[in-house]
Scaffold this active site. Structure first.
Site, short mmCIF file in Angstrom:
data_model
loop_
_atom_site.label_atom_id
_atom_site.label_comp_id
_atom_site.label_asym_id
_atom_site.label_seq_id
_atom_site.Cartn_x
_atom_site.Cartn_y
_atom_site.Cartn_z
N ASP A 79 5.41 3.15 -2.06
CA ASP A 79 4.24 2.77 -1.49
C ASP A 79 3.79 3.79 -0.65
O ASP A 79 4.40 4.52 0.31
CB ASP A 79 4.80 1.82 -0.19
CG ASP A 79 3.81 1.12 0.66
OD1 ASP A 79 3.26 0.07 0.23
OD2 ASP A 79 3.49 1.69 1.81
N TYR A 124 -2.45 7.69 4.79
CA TYR A 124 -1.41 8.54 4.88
C TYR A 124 -1.70 10.03 4.40
O TYR A 124 -0.95 10.87 4.70
CB TYR A 124 -0.11 7.98 4.13
CG TYR A 124 0.52 6.70 4.32
CD1 TYR A 124 0.01 6.03 5.50
CD2 TYR A 124 1.25 6.23 3.45
CE1 TYR A 124 0.51 4.70 5.70
CE2 TYR A 124 1.82 4.80 3.82
CZ TYR A 124 1.38 4.16 4.88
OH TYR A 124 1.86 2.94 5.21
N LYS A 168 -3.14 1.61 -0.14
CA LYS A 168 -3.78 0.97 0.57
C LYS A 168 -5.38 1.26 0.89
O LYS A 168 -5.31 2.48 0.98
CB LYS A 168 -3.02 0.83 1.91
CG LYS A 168 -1.57 -0.07 1.99
CD LYS A 168 -0.89 0.21 3.16
CE LYS A 168 0.46 0.09 2.98
NZ LYS A 168 1.19 1.31 2.41
N HIS A 221 -5.79 -2.30 4.32
CA HIS A 221 -4.51 -1.78 5.31
C HIS A 221 -4.40 -2.47 6.64
O HIS A 221 -3.54 -2.71 7.22
CB HIS A 221 -4.84 -0.35 5.43
CG HIS A 221 -3.57 0.43 5.78
ND1 HIS A 221 -3.40 1.76 5.68
CD2 HIS A 221 -2.38 0.05 6.31
CE1 HIS A 221 -2.17 2.05 5.90
NE2 HIS A 221 -1.49 0.96 6.74
#
Length: 315
Positions: A65, A70, A95, A128
Site C-alpha cells: 500500500d 507518500y 491513493k 485519499h
C-alpha cells in the site's frame, strides 16, 4: 514473566513457518481478491522503500500500500520489480492526492501514479481523503469535487487501468455521495482503526454496503505498544502487542496495513494464527479513549490541525 516477542526463540521460529494469513484473501464487491494483510509504506522515504518492499515480498507479502502523498511510488515500483515475483501475484494499492478535487487533475494524477510505479495497471486506487489535508474534518465535505475525482477513477477502472477503486478517511455522508451519484460503488474505505480507536458505526455502515474496511495504523502508530492493559492481554496469548492489535482488526473483518521497515517485524506481523476469545475481544473493543500518537499527532488523521500541502505525507 513472559518475555517480549523479540526475546523468544520459539516465536522467532513460529514467525518463519506460520504466516498463513499472507495466503488468505477478502473478496471485494466486484469479485477481485485482495490479500487480508498488507504492508503500509507511509513515511518510508523513496530512497529506502524499494528494499523494504523487496524484503516484504520475499517474506510472503503480496499486498503493498502506497500513495501519491507518500512520495515513494517510484521506489515501491522498483521494489516490486526487484522482488522477482510475477506481477499477477502482487496486489498494489495507491491513493489519489487528497487535494485533487477535479476530473482533469485526477485523470492526470492517475496516469502519473502508473508512470511512477512503472505499472500498466494498479490493483486498487483510493481517494485519499474527502477533504484536502489542510481542511480535514472542518465541516466541508467537498461533495462535488469528490464526484469529479471519482468520475476519473471510474473511467480508469472501466479502461482496465485500475482493478478496483475506493476511498480513504470517508465518513457515511461522503460514502453516500458516491453511492447515490456514481456509476461504480466504492469497494474499499481505508480508515484509522486500532484498539482504543475503532470507528464501529462507520465499519458497520460500510460493511452493510459491501464496502471492505481497511485499517491503517493497526498498532496506533506505535502508541499501542505503551498500553499496559493490552500488553498484559498479549502476554496471556504469548504474542506481541503488535500481533494482538493486528489480530483484533482481522477478527473485526478489517484488513490491517501495518507499516514497518524491519524484516523481523514483518514476519511477526504475519504470525497471527491465533484466536482472541469473545470475552477478550469485548475487552479490547471497550478500550476506547484518547491515544497519544506522539510525533504522528501533528497529522490531521491523528487529531491535530496543521498547515499542509500535497507534498506533505499524510495517512
Amino acid at each position: 514473566m513472559t518475555q517480549p516477542w523479540h526475546g523468544r526463540v520459539q516465536n522467532l521460529l513460529r514467525f518463519e513457518v506460520n504466516a498463513m494469513i499472507l495466503e488468505e484473501t477478502f473478496n471485494l464487491a466486484n469479485g477481485v481478491e485482495i490479500p487480508k494483510l498488507g504492508l503500509g509504506t507511509w513515511r518510508i522515504p523513496d530512497s529506502d522503500v524499494a528494499q523494504v518492499v523487496r524484503e516484504a515480498i520475499q517474506i510472503g507479502y503480496r499486498h503493498i500500500d502506497t500513495a501519491q502523498a507518500y512520495e515513494n511510488e517510484r521506489g515501491v515500483g522498483e521494489g516490486l520489480r526487484a522482488s522477482g515475483v510475477s506481477r499477477s501475484e502482487l496486489f498494489v494499492a495507491t491513493k489519489l492526492a487528497a487535494e485533487c478535487k477535479s476530473y482533469a487533475e485526477a485523470k492526470e494524477l492517475i496516469d502519473g501514479s502508473l508512470r511512477a510505479l512503472g505499472l500498466d495497471h494498479v490493483d486498487l486506487m483510493l481517494i485519499h481523503s474527502p477533504q484536502p489535508w489542510a481542511q480535514f474534518r472542518e465541516g466541508e465535505h467537498f461533495f462535488e469535487g469528490n464526484l469529479e475525482a471519482w468520475r476519473a477513477l471510474e473511467e480508469a477502472y472501466k479502461a482496465g487501468k485500475l482493478r478496483a477503486i475506493g476511498v480513504s478517511n470517508f465518513e457515511p455522508a461522503d460514502l453516500d455521495n458516491l453511492l447515490a451519484n456514481g456509476t461504480v460503488r466504492p469497494m474499499v474505505n481505508q480508515v484509522l482503526a486500532h484498539v482504543g480507536s475503532t470507528p464501529f458505526d462507520l465499519i458497520e455502515y460500510a460493511h452493510s454496503r459491501d464496502i471492505l474496511v481497511e485499517a491503517y495504523s493497526p498498532v496506533a502508530h506505535g502508541a499501542l505498544l505503551n498500553n499496559a492493559g493490552v500488553g498484559a492481554l498479549a502476554q496471556k496469548y504469548g504474542v506481541s502487542v503488535a500481533q494482538l492489535g493486528i489480530r483484533y482488526c482481522l477478527q473485526l473483518g478489517l484488513l490491517p496495513l501495518p507499516k514497518t521497515t524491519n524484516a523481523a517485524h514483518m514476519r511477526a506481523n504475519a504470525a497471527v494464527d491465533f484466536e482472541i476469545s469473545d470475552a477478550d475481544m469485548e475487552t479490547l473493543k471497550s478500550a476506547q479513549g484518547d491515544t497519544d500518537y506522539g510525533a504522528a499527532g501533528m497529522f490531521p488523521v491523528f487529531g491535530k490541525k496543521r498547515e499542509g500541502s500535497r507534498t506533505a505525507t499524510d495517512r
